[in-house]
Design a protein around this motif. Structure first.
Motif, mmCIF file in Angstrom:
data_model
loop_
_atom_site.group_PDB
_atom_site.id
_atom_site.type_symbol
_atom_site.label_atom_id
_atom_site.label_comp_id
_atom_site.label_asym_id
_atom_site.label_seq_id
_atom_site.Cartn_x
_atom_site.Cartn_y
_atom_site.Cartn_z
ATOM 1 N N PHE A 171 41.581 51.800 39.757
ATOM 2 C CA PHE A 171 40.822 52.064 38.649
ATOM 3 C C PHE A 171 40.342 53.427 38.875
ATOM 4 N N GLY A 199 42.870 56.052 37.789
ATOM 5 C CA GLY A 199 42.942 56.033 36.266
ATOM 6 C C GLY A 199 41.836 56.696 35.679
ATOM 7 N N PHE A 200 40.749 56.463 36.140
ATOM 8 C CA PHE A 200 39.641 56.663 35.422
ATOM 9 C C PHE A 200 39.299 58.244 35.487
ATOM 10 N N LEU A 256 39.114 49.635 33.541
ATOM 11 C CA LEU A 256 39.296 51.147 32.821
ATOM 12 C C LEU A 256 38.975 51.048 31.111
ATOM 13 N N LYS A 301 34.904 50.937 31.427
ATOM 14 C CA LYS A 301 34.327 51.842 31.599
ATOM 15 C C LYS A 301 34.416 53.137 30.692
#
Length: 267
Positions: free
Chosen positions: A51, A54-55, A138, A141
């Motif tokens: 995560f 990716g974030f 993801l 968020k």
């Protein structure tokens, strides 16, 4: 924030929440080495890293667009406020985004398949809070935090709010008997969130907020009786192993299925 292994989360779960869940459990007789323990431990260690990568990429891309689309006066005005006020505003803004994203996960069939992994938890505790598909996390968020970045909140309030969120997320999933008194109608508590995870008809599609239960009260989606639920999980065929859970959303998708439609209840 982007360390490969979230040592802080490991310390919080095993040195703080595990003893509290043993000393003051909301459900007696629970074993911590329960079904799914290894899978949830892998989610804590690996999913968090997936995560974060990716974030970080998503935020980097979006900040470029935000910088050109949002006038600088907006961020300057927001950052001129006291830290405590920014923190309160940040929690409200991010949890409104969380509510929208969370409710969407329950209503869009394809997205529900990602979120069903989190709802497959049958024994809630602090470790189980980490059972989340990285793409589910993801989406949530991004929806909740990109407005925060767009408004230009200062780094200090963002860090404070993130720490509050982490602690509260573990607390509301935990098997700890703790009451919030009248504040339970404003702030999300274990009782509030346990009912969101209940596999019981009256709890279906309720209690979507992550931090502020008053949001559900405002939108008419709150369900919070005095007693804890007796049954958790989902009737979706979510597999038990970590790799299978990552692959589950992409296998055997049936059109038209939502959280509401895919849960069966005893008559």
């Amino acid at each position: 924030m982007f360390e490969p292994v979230d040592l802080k989360a490991i310390v919080i779960v095993f040195l703080i929440f595990v003893p509290l869940e043993h000393l003051m459990p909301s459900h007696e007789g629970r074993r911590y080495l329960r079904r799914g323990f290894v899978t949830d431990l892998l989610h804590l260690l690996i999913t968090g890293l997936l995560f974060k990568v990716g974030f970080l990429l998503l935020v980097a891309a979006c900040l470029v667009g935000i910088d050109s689309a949002v006038p600088s006066i907006v961020g300057e005005t927001v950052r001129a406020q006291p830290v405590w006020l920014q923190t309160v505003e940040l929690i409200v803004v991010s949890d409104l985004g969380f509510y929208v994203a969370h409710r969407t996960l329950h209503s869009v069939p394809f997205l529900w398949r990602f979120h069903a992994i989190h709802h497959s938890i049958e024994e809630l505790d602090a470790l189980a809070a980490h059972r989340v598909h990285p793409l589910d996390q993801l989406f949530v968020k991004a929806t909740s935090l990109l407005p925060v970045y767009a408004l230009g909140f200062a780094l200090g309030p963002i860090i404070i709010a993130a720490l509050i969120y982490q602690w509260q997320s573990l607390l509301i999933h935990s098997n700890i008997r703790i009451g919030f008194g009248p504040f339970r109608w404003v702030v999300a508590s274990p009782l509030f969130h346990h009912w969101h995870h209940a596999n019981q008809r009256e709890a279906l599609d309720k209690n979507f907020a992550g931090q502020l239960s008053i949001i559900d009260a405002i939108f008419g989606t709150m369900h919070m009786p005095e007693a804890m639920p007796t049954r958790y999980g989902t009737d979706d065929p979510v597999p038990d192993t970590y790799i299978q859970q990552l692959a589950y959303p992409f296998t055997g998708l049936k059109e038209g299925s939502t959280a509401s439609q895919m849960v069966e209840f005893d008559s």
